[in-house]
Design a protein around this motif. Structure first.
Motif, PDB file in Angstrom:
ATOM      1  N   ILE A 160      17.769  16.709  20.413  1.00  0.00           N
ATOM      2  CA  ILE A 160      18.425  18.018  20.451  1.00  0.00           C
ATOM      3  C   ILE A 160      18.373  18.597  21.864  1.00  0.00           C
ATOM      4  CG2 ILE A 160      18.317  20.396  19.596  1.00  0.00           C
ATOM      5  CD1 ILE A 160      19.445  18.376  17.587  1.00  0.00           C
ATOM      6  N   GLN A 161      17.252  18.407  22.540  1.00  0.00           N
ATOM      7  CA  GLN A 161      17.137  18.860  23.930  1.00  0.00           C
ATOM      8  C   GLN A 161      18.244  18.233  24.784  1.00  0.00           C
ATOM      9  OE1 GLN A 161      14.162  16.934  26.321  1.00  0.00           O
ATOM     10  NE2 GLN A 161      13.606  18.835  27.389  1.00  0.00           N
ATOM     11  N   LYS A 162      18.417  16.930  24.648  1.00  0.00           N
ATOM     12  CA  LYS A 162      19.420  16.203  25.430  1.00  0.00           C
ATOM     13  C   LYS A 162      20.824  16.678  25.079  1.00  0.00           C
ATOM     14  CE  LYS A 162      20.828  11.484  26.599  1.00  0.00           C
ATOM     15  NZ  LYS A 162      20.660  10.039  26.290  1.00  0.00           N
ATOM     16  N   THR A 163      21.083  16.877  23.783  1.00  0.00           N
ATOM     17  CA  THR A 163      22.407  17.345  23.336  1.00  0.00           C
ATOM     18  C   THR A 163      22.734  18.695  23.954  1.00  0.00           C
ATOM     19  OG1 THR A 163      22.194  16.173  21.237  1.00  0.00           O
ATOM     20  CG2 THR A 163      23.793  17.968  21.313  1.00  0.00           C
ATOM     21  N   LEU A 164      21.767  19.614  23.918  1.00  0.00           N
ATOM     22  CA  LEU A 164      21.993  20.955  24.464  1.00  0.00           C
ATOM     23  C   LEU A 164      22.154  20.932  25.975  1.00  0.00           C
ATOM     24  CD1 LEU A 164      19.440  22.936  22.278  1.00  0.00           C
ATOM     25  CD2 LEU A 164      21.914  23.310  22.318  1.00  0.00           C
ATOM     26  N   GLN A 165      21.309  20.186  26.656  1.00  0.00           N
ATOM     27  CA  GLN A 165      21.344  20.189  28.117  1.00  0.00           C
ATOM     28  C   GLN A 165      22.567  19.469  28.672  1.00  0.00           C
ATOM     29  OE1 GLN A 165      17.468  18.648  29.251  1.00  0.00           O
ATOM     30  NE2 GLN A 165      16.619  20.714  29.404  1.00  0.00           N
ATOM     31  N   GLU A 166      22.973  18.374  28.024  1.00  0.00           N
ATOM     32  CA  GLU A 166      24.100  17.600  28.549  1.00  0.00           C
ATOM     33  C   GLU A 166      25.443  18.294  28.328  1.00  0.00           C
ATOM     34  OE1 GLU A 166      23.881  13.671  26.949  1.00  0.00           O
ATOM     35  OE2 GLU A 166      22.371  13.022  28.411  1.00  0.00           O
ATOM     36  N   SER A 167      25.499  19.176  27.333  1.00  0.00           N
ATOM     37  CA  SER A 167      26.760  19.906  27.097  1.00  0.00           C
ATOM     38  C   SER A 167      26.513  21.411  27.173  1.00  0.00           C
ATOM     39  CB  SER A 167      27.338  19.523  25.734  1.00  0.00           C
ATOM     40  OG  SER A 167      26.375  19.735  24.708  1.00  0.00           O
ATOM     41  N   TRP A 168      25.643  21.815  28.106  1.00  0.00           N
ATOM     42  CA  TRP A 168      25.213  23.206  28.226  1.00  0.00           C
ATOM     43  C   TRP A 168      26.395  24.158  28.375  1.00  0.00           C
ATOM     44  CZ3 TRP A 168      21.007  25.813  27.099  1.00  0.00           C
ATOM     45  CH2 TRP A 168      20.780  27.066  27.665  1.00  0.00           C
ATOM     46  N   ASN A 169      27.275  23.889  29.325  1.00  0.00           N
ATOM     47  CA  ASN A 169      28.404  24.793  29.589  1.00  0.00           C
ATOM     48  C   ASN A 169      29.358  24.879  28.404  1.00  0.00           C
ATOM     49  OD1 ASN A 169      27.489  25.462  32.147  1.00  0.00           O
ATOM     50  ND2 ASN A 169      28.609  23.792  33.133  1.00  0.00           N
ATOM     51  N   GLU A 170      29.477  23.782  27.643  1.00  0.00           N
ATOM     52  CA  GLU A 170      30.369  23.797  26.471  1.00  0.00           C
ATOM     53  C   GLU A 170      29.708  24.511  25.288  1.00  0.00           C
ATOM     54  OE1 GLU A 170      29.599  20.879  28.143  1.00  0.00           O
ATOM     55  OE2 GLU A 170      31.432  21.006  29.352  1.00  0.00           O
ATOM     56  N   ASN A 171      28.386  24.359  25.180  1.00  0.00           N
ATOM     57  CA  ASN A 171      27.669  24.932  24.023  1.00  0.00           C
ATOM     58  C   ASN A 171      27.327  26.409  24.196  1.00  0.00           C
ATOM     59  OD1 ASN A 171      27.525  22.820  22.169  1.00  0.00           O
ATOM     60  ND2 ASN A 171      25.826  21.856  23.244  1.00  0.00           N
ATOM     61  N   ILE A 172      27.089  26.844  25.433  1.00  0.00           N
ATOM     62  CA  ILE A 172      26.698  28.242  25.654  1.00  0.00           C
ATOM     63  C   ILE A 172      27.927  29.131  25.639  1.00  0.00           C
ATOM     64  CG2 ILE A 172      25.667  29.862  27.286  1.00  0.00           C
ATOM     65  CD1 ILE A 172      23.674  28.048  25.837  1.00  0.00           C
ATOM     66  N   LEU A 278      21.862  35.784  23.948  1.00  0.00           N
ATOM     67  CA  LEU A 278      22.076  34.342  24.074  1.00  0.00           C
ATOM     68  C   LEU A 278      22.927  33.921  22.885  1.00  0.00           C
ATOM     69  CD1 LEU A 278      21.489  31.627  25.477  1.00  0.00           C
ATOM     70  CD2 LEU A 278      19.480  31.402  24.006  1.00  0.00           C
ATOM     71  N   ALA A 279      24.103  33.393  23.179  1.00  0.00           N
ATOM     72  CA  ALA A 279      25.002  32.912  22.125  1.00  0.00           C
ATOM     73  C   ALA A 279      25.372  31.470  22.431  1.00  0.00           C
ATOM     74  CB  ALA A 279      26.251  33.788  22.039  1.00  0.00           C
ATOM     75  N   PHE A 280      25.386  30.638  21.391  1.00  0.00           N
ATOM     76  CA  PHE A 280      25.643  29.214  21.609  1.00  0.00           C
ATOM     77  C   PHE A 280      26.132  28.556  20.322  1.00  0.00           C
ATOM     78  CE2 PHE A 280      21.236  29.912  20.432  1.00  0.00           C
ATOM     79  CZ  PHE A 280      21.006  28.980  19.436  1.00  0.00           C
ATOM     80  N   LYS A 281      26.701  27.368  20.477  1.00  0.00           N
ATOM     81  CA  LYS A 281      27.066  26.564  19.318  1.00  0.00           C
ATOM     82  C   LYS A 281      25.847  25.757  18.895  1.00  0.00           C
ATOM     83  CE  LYS A 281      31.915  25.852  20.604  1.00  0.00           C
ATOM     84  NZ  LYS A 281      32.896  24.825  21.050  1.00  0.00           N
ATOM     85  N   HIS A 282      25.539  25.812  17.615  1.00  0.00           N
ATOM     86  CA  HIS A 282      24.397  25.052  17.115  1.00  0.00           C
ATOM     87  C   HIS A 282      24.648  23.567  17.368  1.00  0.00           C
ATOM     88  CE1 HIS A 282      21.421  23.340  14.387  1.00  0.00           C
ATOM     89  NE2 HIS A 282      20.846  24.525  14.350  1.00  0.00           N
TER      90      HIS A 282
END
Length: 304
Positions: A160-172, A278-282
């Protein structure tokens, strides 16, 4: 001696039985609850969510815009939950099997440093989770400076860490801060763009040379002003180290209490910076999630 009230039957309020519903049409949780509880106002229902009285398939859900799927079971328990364990320096505001969202106090490190290993947000949260299951672990997704308060999140697995960090700009979806800066900002709304570089002394500074640093984009809007300070809402398009602090210095209005980046005053004995939203896509459900904290009262005290 006659005991006062002896022999009188004490009144005990009735405990309301939980309500249970099955989801028949996909809907946001708040809309579903308002339809099922027509006697309750919107604020009443939001209080039930805030106080963690709403369960979906047995799991506490406090997000009003949580999307319900057909066939899920929604339960409303009326009794107050026992007070949750208080954790030093942090408050858990959301937790599921994939991630944890917390509110961090000013003065608490996000993670350990060479000088301080204990009483960080990471160590306190890790200890809390390991009490539930010794195999539990947490992973850093992003950080807040030690003297910045507000909302941040950790992952519960490396995946999950990798998923969030690698697509940070898309998810945030949104990162909003509140900053109290020195002086009266003349231009009420603005955008700051520069390339941030770290010096050998570990101080960030701005450059207009794209080959030197990482591009940083900050938007700000003035909410309040006084003779000596301005209260700004700051939104990040990029999340670079010390970005807001450097850009406020570039603006000529350093964040109060930030001597590292040019501040001459410290009226509230802390850094005037707070991560408000803080808003993001799960990372798994892809559901849009938004968490908002309260602005520190000490900030508003400067504008009375």
């Amino acid at each position: 001696m006659r005991q006062e009230g002896r022999g009188k039957k004490q009144f005990k309020p009735k405990t309301l039985a939980p309500l249970k519903f099955e989801v028949e049409i996909e809907s946001e949780l708040l809309i579903f609850l308002l339809a099922k509880l027509p006697q309750k106002s919107r604020n009443n229902v939001k209080v039930l969510l805030r106080d963690k009285n709403i369960y979906v398939d047995g799991e506490v859900i406090s997000q009003y815009n949580h999307v319900l799927k057909i066939g899920q079971k929604v339960e409303i328990k009326w009794e107050k939950r026992p007070e949750e364990q208080k954790l030093r320096g942090i408050k858990i505001i959301f937790e599921d099997q994939y991630l944890v969202v917390i509110e961090k106090e000013a003065g608490v490190l996000s993670i350990a440093t060479d000088k301080q290993k204990e009483n960080t947000a990471y160590s306190v949260l890790s200890e809390y989770l390991k009490k539930q299951d010794p195999a539990n672990r947490i992973f850093v997704v992003h950080r807040l400076d030690k003297d910045t308060s507000g909302i941040m999140m950790y992952a519960k697995s490396q995946k999950i860490q990798k998923t969030l960090q690698e697509s940070w700009n898309e998810n945030i979806l949104e990162r909003t801060y509140i900053a109290v800066v020195e002086g009266k900002v003349e231009k009420p709304v603005g955008k700051i763009i520069s390339y941030l570089v770290e010096s050998k002394a570990l101080i960030m500074y701005s450059s207009q040379n794209p080959e030197l640093g990482q591009k940083a984009i900050t938007y700000y809007e003035t909410l309040k002003t006084s003779k000596h300070h301005s209260l700004l809402q700051v939104n990040l398009e990029t999340g670079r180290k010390n970005q807001i602090r450097v850009h406020m210095q570039d603006l000529g209005h350093s964040v109060i209490g930030d001597a590292k980046y040019g501040a001459a005053t410290n009226p509230i004995k802390r850094l005037g910076l707070h991560a408000l939203v803080l808003a993001f896509k799960h990372p798994v459900s892809k559901e849009a999630m938004r968490f908002e904290s309260e602005m520190p009262e000490v900030f508003l005290g400067l504008f009375k």
